[in-house]
Design a protein around this motif. Structure first.
Motif, PDB file in Angstrom:
ATOM      1  N   UNK A  91     -19.099 -36.467 -42.993  1.00 22.12           N
ATOM      2  CA  UNK A  91     -18.960 -37.174 -44.273  1.00 22.12           C
ATOM      3  C   UNK A  91     -19.798 -38.437 -44.189  1.00 22.12           C
ATOM      4  N   UNK A  93     -20.848 -40.143 -47.390  1.00 27.00           N
ATOM      5  CA  UNK A  93     -20.719 -40.914 -48.624  1.00 27.00           C
ATOM      6  C   UNK A  93     -19.317 -40.768 -49.199  1.00 27.00           C
ATOM      7  N   UNK A  94     -18.927 -41.736 -50.029  1.00 26.66           N
ATOM      8  CA  UNK A  94     -17.567 -41.687 -50.572  1.00 26.66           C
ATOM      9  C   UNK A  94     -17.543 -41.707 -52.109  1.00 26.66           C
ATOM     10  N   UNK A  95     -18.630 -41.334 -52.718  1.00 27.58           N
ATOM     11  CA  UNK A  95     -18.670 -41.354 -54.192  1.00 27.58           C
ATOM     12  C   UNK A  95     -19.801 -40.478 -54.710  1.00 27.58           C
ATOM     13  N   UNK A  96     -19.556 -39.869 -55.872  1.00 20.37           N
ATOM     14  CA  UNK A  96     -20.632 -39.205 -56.605  1.00 20.37           C
ATOM     15  C   UNK A  96     -20.882 -40.016 -57.865  1.00 20.37           C
ATOM     16  N   UNK A 106     -23.659 -34.038 -61.229  1.00 19.62           N
ATOM     17  CA  UNK A 106     -23.352 -35.183 -60.376  1.00 19.62           C
ATOM     18  C   UNK A 106     -24.305 -35.225 -59.186  1.00 19.62           C
TER      19      UNK A 106
ATOM     20  N   UNK B  71     -20.401 -28.917 -54.622  1.00 19.47           N
ATOM     21  CA  UNK B  71     -20.620 -29.837 -55.741  1.00 19.47           C
ATOM     22  C   UNK B  71     -20.706 -29.112 -57.088  1.00 19.47           C
ATOM     23  N   UNK B  75     -18.155 -30.073 -60.220  1.00 25.26           N
ATOM     24  CA  UNK B  75     -18.553 -30.678 -61.495  1.00 25.26           C
ATOM     25  C   UNK B  75     -18.313 -29.772 -62.702  1.00 25.26           C
ATOM     26  N   UNK B  78     -15.528 -30.870 -66.607  1.00 27.26           N
ATOM     27  CA  UNK B  78     -16.137 -32.188 -66.733  1.00 27.26           C
ATOM     28  C   UNK B  78     -15.163 -33.360 -66.586  1.00 27.26           C
ATOM     29  N   UNK B  85     -14.793 -38.091 -59.228  1.00 22.80           N
ATOM     30  CA  UNK B  85     -16.120 -38.313 -58.630  1.00 22.80           C
ATOM     31  C   UNK B  85     -16.238 -39.684 -57.969  1.00 22.80           C
ATOM     32  N   UNK B  86     -15.535 -40.672 -58.542  1.00 16.73           N
ATOM     33  CA  UNK B  86     -15.704 -42.043 -58.045  1.00 16.73           C
ATOM     34  C   UNK B  86     -14.975 -42.315 -56.732  1.00 16.73           C
ATOM     35  N   UNK B  87     -14.182 -41.367 -56.276  1.00 13.76           N
ATOM     36  CA  UNK B  87     -13.396 -41.630 -55.066  1.00 13.76           C
ATOM     37  C   UNK B  87     -13.296 -40.397 -54.171  1.00 13.76           C
ATOM     38  N   UNK B  88     -14.456 -39.796 -53.907  1.00 10.76           N
ATOM     39  CA  UNK B  88     -14.388 -38.575 -53.095  1.00 10.76           C
ATOM     40  C   UNK B  88     -15.261 -38.655 -51.853  1.00 10.76           C
ATOM     41  N   UNK B  89     -14.766 -38.010 -50.792  1.00 11.21           N
ATOM     42  CA  UNK B  89     -15.519 -37.962 -49.536  1.00 11.21           C
ATOM     43  C   UNK B  89     -16.517 -36.806 -49.611  1.00 11.21           C
ATOM     44  N   UNK B  90     -17.777 -37.091 -49.275  1.00  9.03           N
ATOM     45  CA  UNK B  90     -18.842 -36.105 -49.441  1.00  9.03           C
ATOM     46  C   UNK B  90     -19.430 -35.714 -48.082  1.00  9.03           C
ATOM     47  N   UNK B 119     -17.593 -31.462 -51.315  1.00  7.20           N
ATOM     48  CA  UNK B 119     -16.629 -32.521 -51.557  1.00  7.20           C
ATOM     49  C   UNK B 119     -15.340 -32.153 -50.829  1.00  7.20           C
ATOM     50  N   UNK B 121     -11.669 -31.817 -50.828  1.00  7.72           N
ATOM     51  CA  UNK B 121     -10.832 -31.656 -52.031  1.00  7.72           C
ATOM     52  C   UNK B 121      -9.961 -32.895 -52.304  1.00  7.72           C
ATOM     53  N   UNK B 155     -10.721 -41.408 -52.151  1.00  8.40           N
ATOM     54  CA  UNK B 155     -11.224 -42.606 -51.507  1.00  8.40           C
ATOM     55  C   UNK B 155     -10.693 -43.876 -52.182  1.00  8.40           C
TER      56      UNK B 155
END
Lengths: 492, 492
Positions: A91, A93-96, A106, B71, B75, B78, B85-90, B119, B121, B155
């Motif tokens: 891992x 990154x922590x954001x899309x 995204x 991803x 997405x 929507x 999306x703003x708080x996810x581990x990638x 991502x 989950x 996140x």
């Protein structure tokens, strides 16, 4: 319902078809990850419950540790890190964020890069030993006997349902001890617990042994294994228990003050079995009609299929079945009465054979007249008529018989497929044509082990604990004096 | 043993200290992730078992779906994507390699970049609906009633043990239905199941309600919630059940042929509770001495502390205790006899108070003479002497009383802290000084809701199902005609 590919036609294809058609698992849209379907998960739950009971009986408690391992912790124990670095999900990154060039899509937000990468745990020694450091000061804090039920991720390139998947479910025990002796005893105890569950509950005979240094867990001083033999002559590592020495204690600086007031590094073990055992279960007992389940692990042990034309007949059958059904339930036996009108009896028979239900009871108008039912056992496919008032006792006995028979059948297969050899030609002949375990003398060198592996794909599955250290004899490959008698096989 | 900070001194500090000192959980070396310690996990296991039983009783089966969401699937729906999306581990890479500049260190291998990011989950609608697409063709395949026990990752920037952690454990139900009515009924049924477990098993009274549109789950058409009130006057969302409409069916193109032979999109629900409930449990019942556990969820319900000077005394106590202990065990009550010599009785008393054991029995030489024991209940701290032959019945009754009393106490607290208001001044006064739920009329607009939230941090917790739609009256803030009576509160 289309028939399965037979085992002799294509064992690997048979396996995949069975897993999917019996509703055990299927591949997902995520590379190498499986979906464990309800029926497969119900079997796994029964296995979990049995293991969990044994862990608790031997003094262990469950806990839960984080999914992520920061890179700096991951790399702390060098051998462990080396063993898993090549196949780990990272891992970063922590954001899309919204893709400015592509509405509704995204992209990874470059402003949300982690300062330190996180590894999705392939195993939890690193995260757990960095925690134990804070829990252990004195011998009074020891032993720590903890187990965790969790998912882990190893980036496997070639995956197979249950046998090798990128994500899998498992339990991992992690214990901390005052002395080497105590840690070794713990690791061996857990090998014994695994043996009991796999042999008695899953009806899979196993060989208990030591792994050779090259096959040990990354970071272990010794790995105890239980090895099972599949129907196609390949071996499967069914569970391992590791004596970790002081390797993790040193990597994470975990010391304790002993009874003499001196600082010492803590001794460790770890041990695990996984959803891989589902693969072992399938490939030990099943046949061309589908899954064959040992009664102890079967979510449904008995199924009753009524055969009827009228609602009155069904009602009469229901009443008769109700009586022995409640007797069986009182004995703790799981029974299903399938009166689903969408399917015909013949379809149901095939379906329950596919799903491996140990005992099937059929009852129709003629049986009612005669006061009997027809009982079919899944393991041998034998059928018999049984008087109504004897059903409950008969089924109870039959379930025990099936459990014993499945173990014995697998045991006999293994016996027939364990061959002692003394020459390399014999070795290659057995490995290629007969399969199974090959019992042979080994000189104890990694060179020999490696050369044989490269030339034949045969690997040393274990040094069986039951084997004496040979006092004479030579390695069949190198001709050098033998140090151990070992079991070779091709393996899953 | 150092005392806890008191609740009046600093409620938040008290909470953190209690969680750590009672061995429930602690922060880990991974940002925002917690370690659930054995005692905390044992409580969670009891809750899991109770929930799992109820899920199965209502026809659900467990299964397991992948941890990772590609991803492109993430997405697809929507609103859901936007919400998470703003708080996810990638995950972007699948391998580490040796750092050429830094021996013993590892770096991300740039050659092992994933073609498509994964991502971790945050919730599983996307991965599950992309799977259901293959499982559903006709109405015969419906309903699908599946639950999953899993870890998820969100996140969060500000985390609190159990209440808000980057990784947490939960269950998530995902069901698929033929009709809207059936899906709505399922979502409401699960809200009911949660209510039963949280009220009867955890002794936490809840308000059942609807979430306002702005507080709904991302991707839901309606969210049903159960809201609890904590001791500090703040509300806590204890569980939610979502009617998802056809949103996910449309996003993943999941259609079925209905009984009339026409293609239709499938109707969906999802529902979940998490380790957050552990926070609710702690903040509903506990006191300045530590945790207070309702008997039904307590891993140990009764502890016996022997008070003795000689081995003979201990032996005599052990025999006396053995008798009522086996009677209690026969009643299904969990009892621990603590003869650990490392600690004195006084230390043990404090320790078991800290851990919230519902009933403590003390027995010393004087008690032996008199044929009695001293029984202390954790909820009221009352003590009484009980004759030996009455212990078993007395304890059984007492456990029931404690369970009832804890619920009633929390219920009374909530009643005392639910205030009906009609003006904004009253609203602000109650929110700041008294806390608790504020019952008020709302005009149904997001503007009013948002303005109040920004000005006061008070949010609409729910539109309680028990409240009638008001036929007259005005919103206390906007003065516009009211549409609903709602409950406001500050919330965790």
């Amino acid at each position: 319902m289309a028939k399965l590919t037979t085992r002799t036609e294509d064992y690997s294809k048979w396996y995949n078809e069975l897993v999917v058609k019996a509703n055990l698992a299927e591949n997902s849209g995520v590379r190498g990850c499986m979906v464990i379907k309800p029926y497969g998960y119900a079997i796994w739950e029964k296995l979990q419950a049995e293991l969990d009971k044994k862990f608790k009986e031997t003094g262990h408690q469950n806990a839960y540790f984080p999914l992520f391992v920061p890179k700096s912790l991951f790399e702390a124990e060098e051998k462990n890190a080396e063993g898993f670095a090549k196949e780990c999900a990272v891992v970063t990154h922590y954001r899309l964020k919204n893709d400015p060039d592509n509405k509704g899509k995204l992209i990874v937000d470059p402003d949300a890069k982690l300062e330190e990468e996180l590894i999705v745990r392939p195993t939890s020694e690193a995260i757990i030993w960095s925690t134990y450091k804070n829990w252990i000061q004195s011998y009074r804090d020891l032993p720590i006997l903890i187990n965790q039920w969790a998912n882990v991720v190893r980036w496997e390139m070639r995956t197979r349902l249950f046998l090798r998947t990128t994500e899998f479910l498992w339990q991992e025990g992690h214990t901390a001890h005052e002395t080497k002796e105590e840690a070794v005893a713990e690791a061996k105890q857990m090998q014994e617990v695994y043996t009991e569950v796999v042999e008695n509950f899953m009806a899979i005979p196993v060989v208990k042994g030591y792994k050779t240094p090259s096959e040990r867990f990354a970071g272990a001083d010794d790995t105890y294994t239980i090895e099972a033999l599949m129907q196609d002559g390949k071996a499967l590592q069914a569970g391992t228990s590791h004596f970790l020495g002081q390797n993790f204690a040193k990597a994470f600086d975990v010391k304790f003050v002993n009874k003499e007031g001196k600082q010492e590094y803590v001794w460790a073990t770890s041990w695990g079995v996984s959803t891989r055992l589902m693969g072992a279960l399938i490939m030990t007992h099943s046949d061309d009609l589908g899954l064959v389940l040992p009664p102890k692990i079967a979510p449904i042990q008995v199924v009753v299929v009524p055969i009827y034309k009228t609602a009155e007949q069904l009602e009469e059958i229901r009443q008769v079945v109700g009586k022995f059904s409640s007797e069986l339930k009182a004995k703790g036996i799981t029974i299903k009465f399938d009166d689903d009108e969408k399917y015909k009896p013949g379809w149901k028979f095939a379906e329950y054979e596919l799903k491996g239900i140990p005992v099937r009871i059929a009852i129709g108008p003629k049986d009612l007249e005669k006061g009997q039912v027809e009982i079919a056992r899944r393991d041998t496919l034998e059928k018999q008529f049984v008087a109504l008032d004897e059903v409950s006792d008969k089924v109870e006995t039959l379930l025990e018989e099936i459990q014993t028979n499945l173990y014995q059948r697998a045991f006999d297969y293994r016996k027939d497929h364990t061959t002692e050899i003394t020459t390399y030609d014999e070795f290659k002949d057995v490995l290629e044509n007969k399969g199974g375990f090959i019992s042979a003398l080994w000189d104890g060198t990694e060179e020999t082990e490696e050369a044989i592996k490269n030339e034949t794909k045969g690997t040393i599955r274990c040094i069986p604990m039951a084997f004496e250290i040979p006092t004479e004899g030579v390695d069949f490959y190198s001709g050098k004096p033998a140090k151990f008698r070992v079991l070779y096989a091709k393996a899953y």
